[in-house]
Design an enzyme around this catalytic site. Structure first.
Site, PDB file in Angstrom:
ATOM      1  N   LYS B  80      29.604 122.662  32.900  1.00 30.42           N
ATOM      2  CA  LYS B  80      28.360 123.005  33.436  1.00 30.42           C
ATOM      3  C   LYS B  80      28.473 123.125  34.970  1.00 30.42           C
ATOM      4  O   LYS B  80      29.430 122.248  35.591  1.00 30.42           O
ATOM      5  CB  LYS B  80      27.586 121.822  32.960  1.00 30.42           C
ATOM      6  CG  LYS B  80      25.911 122.129  33.422  1.00 30.42           C
ATOM      7  CD  LYS B  80      25.153 120.913  33.160  1.00 30.42           C
ATOM      8  CE  LYS B  80      23.767 121.068  33.694  1.00 30.42           C
ATOM      9  NZ  LYS B  80      22.717 120.048  33.049  1.00 30.42           N
ATOM     10  N   SER B 155      18.760 120.953  30.606  1.00 29.63           N
ATOM     11  CA  SER B 155      19.280 122.039  31.671  1.00 29.63           C
ATOM     12  C   SER B 155      20.564 122.448  31.225  1.00 29.63           C
ATOM     13  O   SER B 155      21.171 123.503  31.741  1.00 29.63           O
ATOM     14  CB  SER B 155      19.280 121.346  32.967  1.00 29.63           C
ATOM     15  OG  SER B 155      20.112 120.278  32.899  1.00 29.63           O
ATOM     16  N   SER B 179      19.070 116.631  28.790  1.00 31.63           N
ATOM     17  CA  SER B 179      19.849 117.924  29.149  1.00 31.63           C
ATOM     18  C   SER B 179      20.947 118.383  28.402  1.00 31.63           C
ATOM     19  O   SER B 179      21.337 119.407  28.491  1.00 31.63           O
ATOM     20  CB  SER B 179      19.645 118.077  30.602  1.00 31.63           C
ATOM     21  OG  SER B 179      18.772 118.256  31.231  1.00 31.63           O
TER      22      SER B 179
END
Lengths: 115, 486
Positions: B80, B155, B179
């Site tokens: 990420k 997210s 997330s």
């Protein structure tokens, strides 16, 4: 709670954000709705509970099979490393991502406006 | 070589060991696959082929020497884009950091490579990990590989999507309010939130420091166990990483689950829950019951306050953490400003997107003079109350079971107009972050073709228990006749 445009402007100043008139209007709506929602926390009668700033103490106490203690315990669970010098960034590396640098410094626009 | 989308950590490692492929060839194959399959998904923001091939070279050299291969040998991983990678651009999904190149690796990244994994690239996410749909990225939304007109969740939408699409075998994400688990649920993969302090946050770009966690995404529970094994443990560079021994997560997977107690909170099936999600989650409970687990009704009486508590604490911490983006040391700068004060304001106005500004403003407001006690202190006390509820619950049960998210993946644009509504969808996930306990989302079926996840929450450092139950669940579902899966 209805947040005024003036309040939005004030907190934008505190947060160093420059908002357009359109953004201020939108934020007024959004913040009012969110603050209305979080208002429900005031229904809780918890004035005598200790504020929990961190969960690490509770986690580590649970792992050790102890009853988690107060918030002081949380802070004491933070383990710092020995305060010994070790190699880290060179000056060149530290400046490598700067939008503007020179002579080994970060460069910024002038701080005091021309009078 | 088989379809990349069915590879696991074990299958990659054994393909290396048996010389069915080389790490270099596997890397090339993944980049070709990304080039083709990621166009629609928009999962990857930056590829780091040079770094990947250098790491592949090391693995291939070990194979040639006949040396013992490290546990993640040759495994292609996506990271990420809020997790720092030395020499590889790390944008946080923000214009603010469009050209930011970290000078150091996050500890989790460094440990992955030490374990033999190959970092393919950095994946898309909501800006500074703020969002539940990945629509807040400055680099465009990620599309759910299972339904391209829908969001992947957020997210960590990119991490979930690339694992679901098969353009990475596993991925790292971050979880501050859900997330990891929510996008795992939306994309039909496994996502694990470790206990706070279990995985070092060093190099994770800070959103809300008392809530931020790094954790794994994978297609099988065992892969998450192996990934967690590689990244967990004390790190001198993160003073909040816990000095608690790391157990053998893989060894725990096949331990019997008969007799374990699974708590189902009275509000797990509250209003707002999609009936199709409810049906799948009730089926999951039946799977555990048939496997000999005891299902226990429990009460978590203050769960209704979790979202309000979360959005005060998370935004307060974010407003402080994001003060560092001022156009001086790194990141974007507005170059037209004549004075320093003007430069700060214009830089932040142009560099941040709407959701990040909204949260900075909210956080600044709740911390400001006159409001601090009413909002921030009250939220910290509510956090203590929630922690006490969970402590009591774990005296009764081994794990707690809930849906991961109230709905399956929603359509792109469906919720962008109403931030509060988007926040409310985090109802099942935020509490674990507030309390600091671990959680896992594991696929439990479909709702009209859209994946649904079931969430298990455990006591502090009980990741092995969560992985064990999730692994059994995954195996039992795979064995069940198709008709029983609806």
């Amino acid at each position: 709670m209805k947040i005024t445009a003036e309040t939005v402007q004030n907190i934008a100043n505190l947060a160093n954000l420059e908002l357009s008139a359109e953004e201020i209007g939108a934020m007024q709506q959004d913040l009012s709705a969110i603050l209305d929602y979080v208002e429900q926390l005031n229904q809780l009668q918890i004035a005598d509970l200790p504020a929990m700033e961190h969960v690490l103490g509770a986690a580590v106490a649970a792992a050790a099979g102890q009853q988690p203690g107060s918030n002081e315990a949380a802070i004491s669970e933070v383990t710092t490393r020995p305060d010994e010098p070790h190699p880290w960034f060179s000056q060149k590396e530290a400046l490598a991502n700067a939008p503007l640098s020179g002579a080994g410094h970060f460069k910024v626009p002038r701080i005091i406006d021309k009078g | 070589m088989t379809d990349p989308a069915v590879l696991t950590i074990d299958s990659v490692r054994s393909a290396m060991r048996n010389k069915q492929t080389t790490a270099a060839a596997l890397v090339e194959r993944f980049y070709a696959f990304i080039d083709d399959a990621d166009r629609q998904v928009n999962g990857y923001l930056t590829l780091c082929k040079e770094r990947a091939l250098a790491q592949a070279g090391k693995i291939d050299a070990l194979v040639d020497q006949g040396a013992e291969l490290p546990p993640l040998a040759g495994v292609p991983v996506a990271v990420k884009d809020v997790i720092s990678t030395a020499g590889v651009r790390t944008t946080c999904g923000s214009r603010m950091l469009e050209n930011y190149v970290p000078r150091y690796d996050a500890t989790a990244v460094q440990r992955l490579e030490k374990a033999g994994a190959i970092i393919l690239g950095k994946v898309n996410c909501d800006e500074f990990a703020m969002g539940s749909s990945n629509e807040n990225s400055a680099y465009g939304p990620v599309r759910n590989p299972r339904a391209l007109d829908r969001v992947p969740g957020g997210s960590s939408g990119g991490s979930a999507a690339v694992v679901a699409a098969g353009t990475a075998v596993v991925a790292l994400g971050s979880d501050t309010g859900g997330s990891i688990r929510q996008p795992a649920s939306f994309c039909g993969v496994v996502g694990l939130l470790p206990t706070y302090g279990r995985v070092s946050r060093f190099g994770l770009v800070a959103f809300a420091s008392s809530l931020d966690h790094i954790g794994p995404f994978s297609r099988t529970v065992k892969d998450s166990a192996q990934l967690l094994q590689a990244i967990a443990g004390r790190d001198p560079l993160d003073s909040t990483s816990a000095d608690v021994p790391v157990p053998d997560y893989v060894a725990a997977l096949d331990q019997p689950i008969r007799g374990l107690r699974i708590g189902v909170p009275s509000d797990a099936f509250a209003s707002g829950l999609d009936p199709r999600v409810e049906a799948r989650v009730r089926e999951a409970i039946e799977v555990f019951r048939r496997a000999g687990c005891e299902i226990v009704d429990i009460s978590l009486p203050n769960n209704q306050y979790a979202i309000a508590t979360y959005y005060i604490i998370a935004t307060a911490e974010a407003s402080a953490n994001l003060a560092r983006y001022d156009g001086v040391r790194y990141g974007f700068r507005n170059k037209d400003a004549a004075t320093l004060a003007e430069m700060y304001r214009r830089t932040r106005d142009q560099g941040f997107g709407a959701e990040v500004k909204r949260r900075i403003l909210l956080g600044t407001y709740v911390l400001s003079a006159g409001y601090y006690d009413a909002y921030y202190k009250q939220a910290q006390r509510a956090r203590a109350l929630l922690a006490a509820d969970y402590r009591k619950a774990f005296q009764q049960v081994d794990v707690i079971l809930t849906p991961t998210a109230p709905t399956p993946a929603f359509k792109l644009g469906e919720k962008t107009g109403n931030p509060l509504e988007m926040y409310l969808a985090d109802i099942y996930t935020v509490t674990a972050d507030l309390v600091g306990i671990p959680g896992i989302s594991v696929p439990c079926g479909d709702a009209d073709g859209l994946p649904v996840g079931v969430q298990l929450l455990g006591n502090y450092f009980a990741e092995a228990r969560l992985l064990q139950l999730a692994h059994h669940f995954e195996q039992l579902r795979a064995q069940a006749p198709a008709s029983a899966q609806a």
